[in-house]
Design a protein around this motif. Structure first.
Motif, PDB file in Angstrom:
ATOM      1  N   SER A   1       0.834  -1.207   0.000  1.00  0.00           N
ATOM      2  CA  SER A   1       0.000   0.000   0.000  1.00  0.00           C
ATOM      3  C   SER A   1       0.870   1.259   0.000  1.00  0.00           C
ATOM      4  CB  SER A   1      -0.964   0.010   1.189  1.00  0.00           C
ATOM      5  OG  SER A   1      -0.264  -0.061   2.406  1.00  0.00           O
TER       6      SER A   1
ATOM      7  N   GLU B   1      -6.399   2.142  -7.808  1.00  0.00           N
ATOM      8  CA  GLU B   1      -7.141   2.590  -6.633  1.00  0.00           C
ATOM      9  C   GLU B   1      -7.583   1.383  -5.830  1.00  0.00           C
ATOM     10  OE1 GLU B   1      -9.935   5.830  -6.902  1.00  0.00           O
ATOM     11  OE2 GLU B   1      -9.346   6.112  -8.987  1.00  0.00           O
TER      12      GLU B   1
ATOM     13  N   ALA C   1      -9.838  -0.394  -2.504  1.00  0.00           N
ATOM     14  CA  ALA C   1     -11.234  -0.385  -2.088  1.00  0.00           C
ATOM     15  C   ALA C   1     -11.478   0.726  -1.074  1.00  0.00           C
ATOM     16  CB  ALA C   1     -11.598  -1.741  -1.481  1.00  0.00           C
ATOM     17  N   ASP C   2     -12.672   1.262  -1.080  1.00  0.00           N
ATOM     18  CA  ASP C   2     -13.090   2.244  -0.085  1.00  0.00           C
ATOM     19  C   ASP C   2     -13.773   1.460   1.033  1.00  0.00           C
ATOM     20  OD1 ASP C   2     -14.156   4.216   1.470  1.00  0.00           O
ATOM     21  OD2 ASP C   2     -15.051   5.342  -0.187  1.00  0.00           O
ATOM     22  N   LEU C   3     -13.016   1.148   2.061  1.00  0.00           N
ATOM     23  CA  LEU C   3     -13.524   0.290   3.131  1.00  0.00           C
ATOM     24  C   LEU C   3     -14.651   0.933   3.927  1.00  0.00           C
ATOM     25  CD1 LEU C   3     -10.176  -1.210   4.436  1.00  0.00           C
ATOM     26  CD2 LEU C   3     -11.764  -2.151   2.781  1.00  0.00           C
ATOM     27  N   MET C   4     -14.782   2.244   3.836  1.00  0.00           N
ATOM     28  CA  MET C   4     -15.854   2.927   4.561  1.00  0.00           C
ATOM     29  C   MET C   4     -17.193   2.775   3.847  1.00  0.00           C
ATOM     30  SD  MET C   4     -14.501   4.134   7.258  1.00  0.00           S
ATOM     31  CE  MET C   4     -15.581   5.391   7.880  1.00  0.00           C
ATOM     32  N   ARG C   5     -17.180   2.548   2.537  1.00  0.00           N
ATOM     33  CA  ARG C   5     -18.436   2.560   1.784  1.00  0.00           C
ATOM     34  C   ARG C   5     -18.734   1.270   1.031  1.00  0.00           C
ATOM     35  NH1 ARG C   5     -15.965   7.374   1.470  1.00  0.00           N
ATOM     36  NH2 ARG C   5     -17.064   9.144   2.339  1.00  0.00           N
ATOM     37  N   GLU C   6     -17.704   0.512   0.662  1.00  0.00           N
ATOM     38  CA  GLU C   6     -17.921  -0.698  -0.135  1.00  0.00           C
ATOM     39  C   GLU C   6     -18.118  -1.910   0.770  1.00  0.00           C
ATOM     40  OE1 GLU C   6     -14.833  -1.257  -3.017  1.00  0.00           O
ATOM     41  OE2 GLU C   6     -14.835   0.877  -3.563  1.00  0.00           O
TER      42      GLU C   6
ATOM     43  N   ALA D   1     -15.775  -5.097  -0.182  1.00  0.00           N
ATOM     44  CA  ALA D   1     -14.338  -4.849  -0.269  1.00  0.00           C
ATOM     45  C   ALA D   1     -13.557  -6.092   0.151  1.00  0.00           C
ATOM     46  CB  ALA D   1     -13.952  -3.676   0.623  1.00  0.00           C
TER      47      ALA D   1
ATOM     48  N   ALA E   1     -15.694  -5.180   4.714  1.00  0.00           N
ATOM     49  CA  ALA E   1     -15.899  -3.744   4.883  1.00  0.00           C
ATOM     50  C   ALA E   1     -15.533  -3.326   6.306  1.00  0.00           C
ATOM     51  CB  ALA E   1     -17.353  -3.398   4.594  1.00  0.00           C
ATOM     52  N   TYR E   2     -15.179  -2.071   6.440  1.00  0.00           N
ATOM     53  CA  TYR E   2     -14.867  -1.503   7.757  1.00  0.00           C
ATOM     54  C   TYR E   2     -16.141  -1.486   8.587  1.00  0.00           C
ATOM     55  CZ  TYR E   2     -13.336   1.958  11.159  1.00  0.00           C
ATOM     56  OH  TYR E   2     -13.012   2.605  12.321  1.00  0.00           O
TER      57      TYR E   2
END
Length: 143
Positions: free
Chosen positions: A76, A121, A123-128, A131, A135-136
């Motif tokens: 990352s 890019e 994953a958006d862990l807050m929204r997906e 992921a 997910a978060y």
């Protein structure tokens, strides 16, 4: 066998970290300012080390790749550097300023110097919800 819960995973990683070579007597970090100001000392009078957020970057904690905290974020970090215009990376290294401008230019587009940004890019862990790795999760507060 089911996947371990987050708490079980944290306990397992903590045990592995405390078995790591960087925690043996010859590899312990020297006390920093916070340690010196604390009134806590060990049984033999040595200074107690308070772990902090920068301990993961200590060379003594990154000697063995199996237990190195920085090895866990190598891919990352590599992507973050690829997503940052070169001028910003140079500023961060030479002028010792925080890295900024990461992913400010979308992948496939050119920055102000004409360099095409080539990164992927994550994953958006807050929204997906789907992921990779899950997910978060936010803990709801009752009451």
């Amino acid at each position: 066998m089911s996947a371990p819960t987050p708490l079980e995973q944290i306990k397992r990683e903590t045990l592995a970290a405390h078995r790591a070579p960087h925690l043996r007597a010859g590899h312990r970090a020297q006390p920093d300012q916070i340690d010196l100001l604390a009134s806590i000392s060990g049984t033999s009078g040595e200074v107690y080390h308070h772990s902090g957020p920068y301990d993961a970057a200590l060379a003594s904690r990154n000697r063995d790749a199996r237990h190195a905290p920085l090895a866990a974020v190598a891919s990352s970090n590599r992507e973050a550097l690829r997503a940052t215009p070169a001028a910003h990376v140079v500023d961060a290294v030479t002028r010792k300023v925080p890295l900024h401008g990461t992913a400010s230019v979308p992948p496939g587009h050119a920055d102000l110097a004409g360099n095409v940004m080539c990164y992927e890019e994550g994953a958006d862990l807050m929204r997906e919800r789907d992921a990779a790795g899950g997910a978060y999760r936010r803990l709801s507060q009752s009451g």
